[in-house]
Design an enzyme around this catalytic site. Structure first.
Site, PDB file in Angstrom:
ATOM      1  N   LYS A 197       0.841  -1.195   0.000  1.00 15.26           N
ATOM      2  CA  LYS A 197       0.000   0.000   0.000  1.00 15.26           C
ATOM      3  C   LYS A 197       0.876   1.245   0.000  1.00 15.26           C
ATOM      4  O   LYS A 197       2.007   1.204   0.493  1.00 15.26           O
ATOM      5  CB  LYS A 197      -0.882   0.010   1.267  1.00 15.26           C
ATOM      6  CG  LYS A 197      -2.031  -0.982   1.267  1.00 15.26           C
ATOM      7  CD  LYS A 197      -2.825  -0.894   2.562  1.00 15.26           C
ATOM      8  CE  LYS A 197      -3.951  -1.914   2.614  1.00 15.26           C
ATOM      9  NZ  LYS A 197      -5.006  -1.689   1.604  1.00 15.26           N
ATOM     10  N   ARG A 207     -10.675 -11.375   2.532  1.00 14.70           N
ATOM     11  CA  ARG A 207     -11.595 -12.407   2.030  1.00 14.70           C
ATOM     12  C   ARG A 207     -10.978 -13.798   2.097  1.00 14.70           C
ATOM     13  O   ARG A 207     -11.701 -14.789   2.212  1.00 14.70           O
ATOM     14  CB  ARG A 207     -12.031 -12.040   0.599  1.00 14.70           C
ATOM     15  CG  ARG A 207     -10.905 -11.946  -0.387  1.00 14.70           C
ATOM     16  CD  ARG A 207     -11.289 -11.173  -1.661  1.00 14.70           C
ATOM     17  NE  ARG A 207     -11.382  -9.730  -1.450  1.00 14.70           N
ATOM     18  CZ  ARG A 207     -11.754  -8.851  -2.374  1.00 14.70           C
ATOM     19  NH1 ARG A 207     -12.086  -9.267  -3.590  1.00 14.70           N
ATOM     20  NH2 ARG A 207     -11.807  -7.570  -2.105  1.00 14.70           N
TER      21      ARG A 207
HETATM   22  N1  BES Z   1      -8.030  -3.630   4.710  1.00 15.02           N
HETATM   23  C1  BES Z   1      -8.268  -3.222   3.381  1.00 15.02           C
HETATM   24  C2  BES Z   1      -9.584  -2.451   3.207  1.00 15.02           C
HETATM   25  C3  BES Z   1      -9.664  -1.119   3.891  1.00 15.02           C
HETATM   26  C4  BES Z   1      -9.387   0.042   3.204  1.00 15.02           C
HETATM   27  C5  BES Z   1     -10.083  -1.025   5.200  1.00 15.02           C
HETATM   28  C6  BES Z   1      -9.518   1.259   3.830  1.00 15.02           C
HETATM   29  C7  BES Z   1     -10.204   0.206   5.839  1.00 15.02           C
HETATM   30  C8  BES Z   1      -9.931   1.349   5.139  1.00 15.02           C
HETATM   31  C9  BES Z   1      -8.366  -4.459   2.461  1.00 15.02           C
HETATM   32  O1  BES Z   1      -7.588  -5.533   2.839  1.00 15.02           O
HETATM   33  C10 BES Z   1      -7.906  -4.060   1.110  1.00 15.02           C
HETATM   34  O2  BES Z   1      -6.759  -3.717   0.970  1.00 15.02           O
HETATM   35  N2  BES Z   1      -8.807  -4.128   0.132  1.00 15.02           N
HETATM   36  C11 BES Z   1      -8.505  -3.788  -1.205  1.00 15.02           C
HETATM   37  C12 BES Z   1      -9.159  -4.809  -2.091  1.00 15.02           C
HETATM   38  C13 BES Z   1      -8.795  -4.655  -3.541  1.00 15.02           C
HETATM   39  C14 BES Z   1      -7.345  -5.006  -3.744  1.00 15.02           C
HETATM   40  C15 BES Z   1      -9.683  -5.561  -4.360  1.00 15.02           C
HETATM   41  C16 BES Z   1      -9.066  -2.402  -1.479  1.00 15.02           C
HETATM   42  O3  BES Z   1     -10.175  -2.111  -1.024  1.00 15.02           O
HETATM   43  O4  BES Z   1      -8.362  -1.610  -2.097  1.00 15.02           O
HETATM   44 MN    MN Z   2      -5.601  -5.423   2.078  1.00 14.21          MN
END
Ligand code: BES
Ligand code: MN
Ligand code: ZN
Length: 495
Positions: free
Chosen positions: A273, A347
């Protein structure tokens, strides 16, 4: 911990909390002191001069005559009866402003036991301070107010004491959720999360309270085939765990399973990230914290509902051991997943948890997963409204009824079948990412594949509301909020 009580007698505290509402009267303001009659004329005049509005989240402190301090907390527009959530928030905003003090009496409008409960709950929820990691500056950091007294003529009702006791339980376990979320990943790993919950189960009475707890370590997870949890956790020096807490009361009317996403830190793995805001990913275990604490709260309230709670815990890190984009993993039960994006890790651990939760011989009446699952949830609903997805409209409406009572904002979201094909993989049973548009729904559709179609299931995406990076408001502090716990408890109370 703040002591909570209720009285209809003499006020002993030095601080008195009163409601302030906007009205169509000459002054535009009205003091709402509930069952406490006070002479408000002169104070009202000064409040008007000070520019008070009575809006929600406005808290005004003034020196008092018979008490040392009067605290006015905004109720919004004057009403003949205030909703429980308005009272909860007003009480919470006031108690957040009372850190460092000894005791305050809250005289807010309480025309029913429901409103007594709301004032007590809001006041208790607002009295939260997280100072565990304050070092040399700890002494400057004020503790929460020591005692809160609710003033109401309903104090002598036989249901008043239980309402106060319930508020204390709700706040205690909400604080457990908040503490876990606020604890940084340097101090909260899958292993230490498990240990903290083992300790909490013990404190809650353990077997005597109908509670059991067990943990699978990384070796057991590997040999038993939890490919999702292992795949997500393998990049980290802090190995993954699967925590299981069960509450089995003697006369259980129903049995629910809870599954909570427990990523103690989400770097995104090899799909690292961006640095900006990554620190908020210490909150990626909010779902696990909420379901575990909700289970303990349900046990503390001695509700006749059995709960089987599963918290798959892992740290999502990049390393030479980490899952690579294109790696294929096998979820517990045999479905294979092509991991195209290791940042869609929630997931994967939830899939293991959901399948495991359904593998017990005890028949379930419903299964609920809670997760900070997608950034798309925040885009769609913002930071104060969570999403509910389901395979059962009936279960979903039951839950939304519970939310209306708990005061937590949840909103129903669809699981459109046409998005499902975007998760197809040419090499495995499924890929872990699909269409970008509707990302929250795609994540929901992924999880749906791991739930028996006939089992009522709710997927709660709390990505936005779990962690407050903006200003505190109502009974909600900065940082971990504890969202989902109260609605799960109310659902169990209604079942
Ligand atoms: N933990 C994150 C989601 C998240 C984002 C929680 C902001 C709280 C605040 C999750 O694991 C994630 O990174 N999701 C990705 C999924 C994508 C790669 C399909 C996302 O939402 O960008
Ligand atoms: Mn994630
Ligand atoms: Zn995550």
């Amino acid at each position: 911990m703040t002591t909570l009580r209720i009285t209809d007698g003499v006020i002993k505290d030095e601080v008195l909390v009163l409601g302030l509402a906007s009205s169509s009267s000459k002054t535009g303001l009205v003091i709402e002191s509930g069952d406490l009659s006070i002479d408000t004329k002169s104070i009202l005049a000064s409040l008007v001069e000070m520019g008070a509005t009575g809006n929600a989240d406005e808290v005004i402190k003034v020196p008092g005559a018979t008490v040392r301090m009067l605290v006015f907390t905004g109720l919004g527009k004057k009403a003949s009866s205030y909703s429980p959530e308005v009272l909860r928030r007003a009480a919470g905003a006031a108690s957040r402003a009372l850190n460092g003090l000894t005791g305050a009496t809250f005289a807010l409008p309480t025309d029913s036991l429901n409103s007594v409960a709301a004032v007590a709950e809001g006041a208790a929820l607002g009295a939260y301070v997280f100072s565990e990691f304050k070092g040399s500056s700890k002494s400057e950091h004020k503790a929460a107010i020591k005692s809160i007294t609710v003033f109401s003529k309903l104090a002598q009702s036989s249901e008043a004491k239980p309402a106060i006791a319930r508020a204390r339980i709700i706040a205690d376990y909400t604080f457990l959720v908040r503490d876990l979320i606020n604890t940084p990943p340097s101090h909260l790993t899958p292993d230490s999360f498990s240990k903290k919950l083992i300790a909490a189960v013990k404190t809650a009475g353990g077997a005597k309270a109908g509670l059991k707890v067990s943990v699978l370590d990384e070796k057991e997870l590997k040999t038993q085939g939890f490919g999702g949890i292992i795949g997500v956790g393998q990049g980290s020096a802090n190995p993954p765990r699967l925590l299981h807490i069960s509450y089995n009361p003697k006369s259980a009317k129903k049995r629910f399973a809870f599954v909570g996403k427990g990523i103690t830190f989400d770097t995104g793995g090899l799909n690292l990230k961006p640095g900006l805001g990554m620190e908020a990913m210490k909150s990626d275990m909010s779902g696990a914290a909420a379901v575990c604490a909700a289970t303990l709260a349900i046990a503390a309230l001695k509700l006749p509902i059995a709960i089987e709670t599963w918290a798959p815990l892992a740290e999502n890190m990049p390393s030479d051991k980490a899952t690579r984009p294109s790696d294929i993993i096998t979820i517990f039960g045999g479905k294979t997943i092509e991991v195209l994006n290791p940042d869609a890790e929630g997931r994967l651990v939830l899939a293991d948890g959901l399948v495991k939760a359904q593998s017990s011989k005890n028949k379930l009446d419903g299964i609920i997963d809670v997760a900070t699952l997608t950034g798309a949830q925040v885009i769609a609903l913002g930071t104060r409204t969570s999403a509910v997805m389901t395979n059962s409209q009936e279960f979903s409406s039951e839950f939304l009824t519970a939310c209306a009572e708990s005061g937590e904002q949840f909103w129903p979201m669809p699981l459109p079948q046409e998005l499902r094909a975007s998760l197809d993989s040419p090499v495995a049973d499924m890929a872990n990412i699909g269409d970008k548009s509707g990302g929250m729904l795609v994540a929901g559709l992924f999880l749906k594949e791991f739930v028996a179609p006939e089992l009522p299931w709710l997927h709660l995406d709390i990505a936005g509301p779990a962690f407050n990076t903006a200003a505190a408001h109502g009974y909600t502090p900065v940082g971990g909020t504890g969202v989902a716990l109260r609605s799960l408890v109310v659902l169990a109370e209604m079942a």
